[in-house]
Design a protein around this motif. Sequence first.
Motif, short mmCIF file in Angstrom:
data_model
loop_
_atom_site.label_atom_id
_atom_site.label_comp_id
_atom_site.label_asym_id
_atom_site.label_seq_id
_atom_site.Cartn_x
_atom_site.Cartn_y
_atom_site.Cartn_z
N LEU A 186 0.82 -1.21 0.00
CA LEU A 186 0.00 0.00 0.00
C LEU A 186 0.86 1.26 0.00
O LEU A 186 0.52 2.25 -0.66
CB LEU A 186 -0.93 -0.01 1.21
CG LEU A 186 -2.02 -1.10 1.22
CD1 LEU A 186 -2.76 -1.10 2.55
CD2 LEU A 186 -3.00 -0.89 0.07
N ALA A 187 1.97 1.23 0.74
CA ALA A 187 2.86 2.39 0.76
C ALA A 187 3.48 2.61 -0.62
O ALA A 187 3.57 3.75 -1.09
CB ALA A 187 3.96 2.18 1.81
N ARG A 227 4.09 5.79 -5.30
CA ARG A 227 4.16 5.71 -6.76
C ARG A 227 3.11 6.61 -7.39
O ARG A 227 3.38 7.33 -8.37
CB ARG A 227 3.93 4.26 -7.22
CG ARG A 227 3.95 4.08 -8.74
CD ARG A 227 3.52 2.67 -9.11
NE ARG A 227 2.15 2.42 -8.67
CZ ARG A 227 1.58 1.22 -8.60
NH1 ARG A 227 2.28 0.14 -8.92
NH2 ARG A 227 0.34 1.08 -8.20
N TRP A 228 1.90 6.61 -6.85
CA TRP A 228 0.83 7.48 -7.35
C TRP A 228 1.26 8.95 -7.25
O TRP A 228 1.01 9.74 -8.17
CB TRP A 228 -0.45 7.26 -6.56
CG TRP A 228 -1.54 8.22 -6.95
CD1 TRP A 228 -2.47 8.08 -7.93
CD2 TRP A 228 -1.80 9.52 -6.35
NE1 TRP A 228 -3.28 9.19 -7.99
CE2 TRP A 228 -2.89 10.08 -7.04
CE3 TRP A 228 -1.21 10.24 -5.31
CZ2 TRP A 228 -3.41 11.34 -6.72
CZ3 TRP A 228 -1.72 11.48 -5.00
CH2 TRP A 228 -2.80 12.02 -5.69
N CYS A 249 13.19 4.75 -1.39
CA CYS A 249 12.19 3.90 -2.08
C CYS A 249 12.69 2.49 -2.22
O CYS A 249 11.96 1.52 -1.97
CB CYS A 249 11.88 4.48 -3.46
SG CYS A 249 10.90 6.00 -3.44
N THR A 250 13.95 2.34 -2.62
CA THR A 250 14.52 1.01 -2.86
C THR A 250 14.63 0.21 -1.57
O THR A 250 14.32 -0.99 -1.54
CB THR A 250 15.91 1.14 -3.50
OG1 THR A 250 15.79 1.88 -4.71
CG2 THR A 250 16.49 -0.23 -3.82
N PRO A 294 11.15 -2.66 -1.07
CA PRO A 294 11.83 -3.55 -2.00
C PRO A 294 10.84 -4.27 -2.92
O PRO A 294 9.77 -4.71 -2.48
CB PRO A 294 12.55 -4.54 -1.07
CG PRO A 294 11.78 -4.50 0.21
CD PRO A 294 11.29 -3.09 0.34
N GLY A 295 11.22 -4.36 -4.18
CA GLY A 295 10.34 -5.02 -5.13
C GLY A 295 9.24 -4.15 -5.67
O GLY A 295 8.52 -4.54 -6.59
N GLY A 296 9.11 -2.93 -5.13
CA GLY A 296 8.09 -2.00 -5.62
C GLY A 296 8.61 -1.22 -6.80
O GLY A 296 9.74 -1.38 -7.24
N ASP A 297 7.76 -0.34 -7.30
CA ASP A 297 8.16 0.43 -8.48
C ASP A 297 8.02 1.93 -8.27
O ASP A 297 7.96 2.69 -9.24
CB ASP A 297 7.35 0.01 -9.71
CG ASP A 297 5.86 -0.02 -9.43
OD1 ASP A 297 5.45 0.35 -8.31
OD2 ASP A 297 5.10 -0.41 -10.34
#
Length: 346
Positions: free
Chosen positions: A112-113, A118-119, A165-166, A170-173
Amino acid sequence: MADAAELPPLDGGLLEKPIQGSPPRQDDTEDEDPRLDTVDAYVTKAEYDMAARTAEALLRDGIRDVRIIGPYLMGSFVNQGLKGMPRIFRSVITTLKESLGAFGPEEKKTLLANTSVRWLFKGVNRQMLHHEKLKDAEWKRWREPSNRAPVEEALSLGASALAACTEALPGGDCEQALRPVLAWLQEQLSALPVTGTSVPVKKEEAPAAAAPESEEPLEDEEAEEPETDSEPRPSPRAHASSPGLPISPAMELLLRKLHAFDVLVEQEDFLKAGIVAADVLGVIERFDPRVYLPMLFTRFFAGLSTHAETLEPLLHNTESLAFRSLDQLYRVDLDSFLEQHTREEE
């Protein structure tokens, strides 16, 4: 939904300082504050100021939900434009690195974060491109000299925001959503007038040994003063190592760190040198040329996007004999490759 008169003007800075404590308890979805749905409703209608003000009211009341991070910070961009970018980056860094544990919901928090941040970055990038295309009143405000310092500050925080962010997601965009924002800011920085001038100063018109535009006008005079051992500063050559290629804030900071390491080793202050070395090695491990040398790739990505419809079918047909033979020629002799391409065109 709450009326505008019921909510105070947006402050926007509640996430810049670390938030401590446990995440709010929530036994089931029926316990959720209805204002969370109000934030979503405002976002759906693109009423970002009201969404941010509602999110701020939730934060003040201790309702810390990762889903409102993006809408809350979008309010700073809507209200302040480019001048709000440093606050947005500082808030993202602090929230992801220090405050995330105080936010809920616990279930799928990371997912969710990532979606929320990202949004935020995708929305900011859309707004940037939209106003740039229209060249409207908002765009003209962004081109004023007063935006230069905030843009420089935002870019100086870019590497830390990417790292946050990384590491936290992790694994998010969300990191991929942030990169176009940083590239856009870097591109615009070269076009922003220096305070006190009415037209942009083109970097290519400056002498090769001149200091970067981001420095203050008196920087050259200050550079002549002897450096103290307590404050190692990079040599002027470090900034002008690639004449004609503007140095990004991330690269400038890396050069300062490298110079600081050399100074500390010469002083035999190995404890501090070790701290710098660990940091620089980490930078090298995750080195992204798009962050440190963004201007190097501007024309490439611009050309790629402009001719995407023509190039995409070719990229999906890499097994053809024509493609493979030219690819091999390209790898062994770039000059012959270019000459071969020229003869085919003729």
